[in-house]
Design a protein around this motif. Structure first.
Motif, mmCIF file in Angstrom:
data_model
loop_
_atom_site.group_PDB
_atom_site.id
_atom_site.type_symbol
_atom_site.label_atom_id
_atom_site.label_comp_id
_atom_site.label_asym_id
_atom_site.label_seq_id
_atom_site.Cartn_x
_atom_site.Cartn_y
_atom_site.Cartn_z
ATOM 1 N N UNK A 1 0.101 72.961 -4.915
ATOM 2 C CA UNK A 1 0.829 71.721 -5.214
ATOM 3 C C UNK A 1 2.144 71.647 -4.443
ATOM 4 N N UNK A 2 2.907 72.747 -4.455
ATOM 5 C CA UNK A 2 4.198 72.735 -3.739
ATOM 6 C C UNK A 2 3.975 72.651 -2.224
ATOM 7 N N UNK A 3 2.952 73.357 -1.734
ATOM 8 C CA UNK A 3 2.676 73.309 -0.297
ATOM 9 C C UNK A 3 2.314 71.896 0.146
ATOM 10 N N UNK A 4 1.532 71.199 -0.679
ATOM 11 C CA UNK A 4 1.121 69.830 -0.324
ATOM 12 C C UNK A 4 2.325 68.891 -0.407
ATOM 13 N N UNK A 5 3.131 69.073 -1.448
ATOM 14 C CA UNK A 5 4.332 68.244 -1.599
ATOM 15 C C UNK A 5 5.269 68.424 -0.396
ATOM 16 N N UNK A 6 5.529 69.680 -0.031
ATOM 17 C CA UNK A 6 6.365 69.952 1.147
ATOM 18 C C UNK A 6 5.732 69.384 2.411
ATOM 19 N N UNK A 7 4.461 69.717 2.588
ATOM 20 C CA UNK A 7 3.799 69.451 3.866
ATOM 21 C C UNK A 7 3.593 67.973 4.156
ATOM 22 N N UNK A 8 3.337 67.197 3.115
ATOM 23 C CA UNK A 8 3.023 65.787 3.353
ATOM 24 C C UNK A 8 4.248 64.876 3.272
ATOM 25 N N UNK A 9 5.411 65.444 2.943
ATOM 26 C CA UNK A 9 6.629 64.623 2.950
ATOM 27 C C UNK A 9 7.488 64.920 4.182
ATOM 28 N N UNK A 10 6.987 65.815 5.048
ATOM 29 C CA UNK A 10 7.716 66.115 6.288
ATOM 30 C C UNK A 10 7.527 65.009 7.314
#
Ligand code: AVJ
Length: 337
Positions: free
Chosen positions: A17-26
């Motif tokens: 969840x955190x990886x997706x949140x970080x990765x897709x808001x870059x």
């Protein structure tokens, strides 16, 4: 029973969840490659390993078949730690050599899939009488410290070229961390794909049968299922190219049209422009020089670089640099990459 399994994954899906949140808001969207490997992804990866274009698996196996006895003799290891152990197919070559040398006592597979650790662990206990298997279900980027410091000679193996998934700084940090878990008589064995003709490398990541493309899109299915997202995987095109400056393969997914993706569990809506790309993997390729610089930066001393007859792949053996004098202020000098 000599099989014990400890799990450190608290149901948080290895921080997806955190990886997706970080990765897709870059500004440049990205997802870390460790999330490729659900059951379907692991099966697609197994098929990749059998593809005619994908040389690393065969080249690495050839080295292990030819040199496992030498590795056993050089390390005298009582314990084999396998980071990203999978089905242990390659670990078995090392275990057999260590058993034949008479030093083997313990196998420590570290993997994200508990089921895999249990089934392969049980099979290994049956095949190697007296072997202790201590499985660790976890993410080797987060749970490495659970290994503790060994009393007996330890061999930590990271095979397959997995180290290539790290960016250069993270790679050195990771190697340094592994070095601290080796103990004074320990050895690390790292599989590295070697720099070669870019066309050969690119073919390995863009196979004619389209298996790597399916593997790449599978990360979107993982996100859909785990986080209730609505990616349309077929609307993304597989892209793989060799970045000659960084000497790594990059895999991306290119949006075929403008899209709005909803990730319900994160309360997140993500926009993709037409032809926008999402990076899913880097896979670094090594020269002996770059490898030496990385090992030195991690305070590891190269012992040997074993390669296959074609020079496609390398297995690097390294040990911790002997502790400096207490008064010394010198540091290992890194050879520029
Ligand atoms: C498992 C990271 C070593 O980089 O070659 C294979 C993964 N990706 N094809 C690699 C992979 C696309 C593989 N590693």
């Amino acid at each position: 029973m000599t099989l014990t399994v400890r799990s450190f994954l608290g149901g948080d899906e290895g921080s997806l969840a955190e990886d997706v949140l970080d990765g897709l808001t870059r500004p440049f969207k990205e997802l870390p490659p460790k999330h490729f490997y659900d059951a379907a992804g692991a099966e697609l990866f197994d098929r990749i390993c059998d593809l005619p274009e994908y040389y690393p698996t065969r080249a690495e196996r050839a080295i292990l078949e030819a040199r496992s006895d030498d590795i056993a003799a050089l390390t005298g290891a009582a314990e084999l730690v396998a980071l990203g152990s999978g089905t242990a197919a390659k670990s078995r070559l090392l275990l057999s050599a260590l058993a034949a040398a008479g030093t083997l006592r313990r196998y420590v597979p570290v993997d994200m899939t508990e089921e895999m650790i249990r089934t392969t662990g049980a099979a290994l206990c049956a095949d190697y009488p007296g072997l202790q298997v201590r499985g660790i279900v976890g993410d080797f980027e987060r749970h490495l410290d659970r290994l503790g410091v060994p009393l007996e000679p330890r061999l930590v193996a990271m095979l397959g070229g997995t180290i290539g998934n790290f960016t250069p700084g993270a790679r050195r940090r990771f190697l340094r961390h592994v070095g601290r878990l080796l103990g004074p008589r320990g050895t690390v064995l790292v599989g590295v794909d070697l720099v070669k003709d870019p066309a050969r490398i690119e073919a390995a990541y863009d196979d004619a049968a389209g298996i790597t493309a399916r593997f790449n899109r599978n990360i979107l299915r993982v996100v859909n299922r785990a986080l209730r997202a609505d990616f349309e995987p077929e609307q993304f095109e597989h892209v793989a190219f060799f970045d000659r400056e960084h000497e790594w393969i990059e895999m991306r997914l290119r949006a075929q049209r403008r899209m709005t993706v909803r990730i319900a569990d994160l309360g997140l809506t993500v926009e993709f422009a037409k032809r926008e790309e999402l990076r899913t993997e880097i896979s670094a390729k090594f020269t002996p020089r770059r490898l030496a610089a990385d090992l030195a930066a991690a305070r590891l001393e190269p012992v040997e670089l074993l390669t296959d007859p074609e020079g496609l792949f390398g297995l690097a053996l390294a040990r911790p640099v002997a502790a400096p004098q207490a008064t010394s202020t010198r540091h290992a000098v890194a050879i520029p990459a």
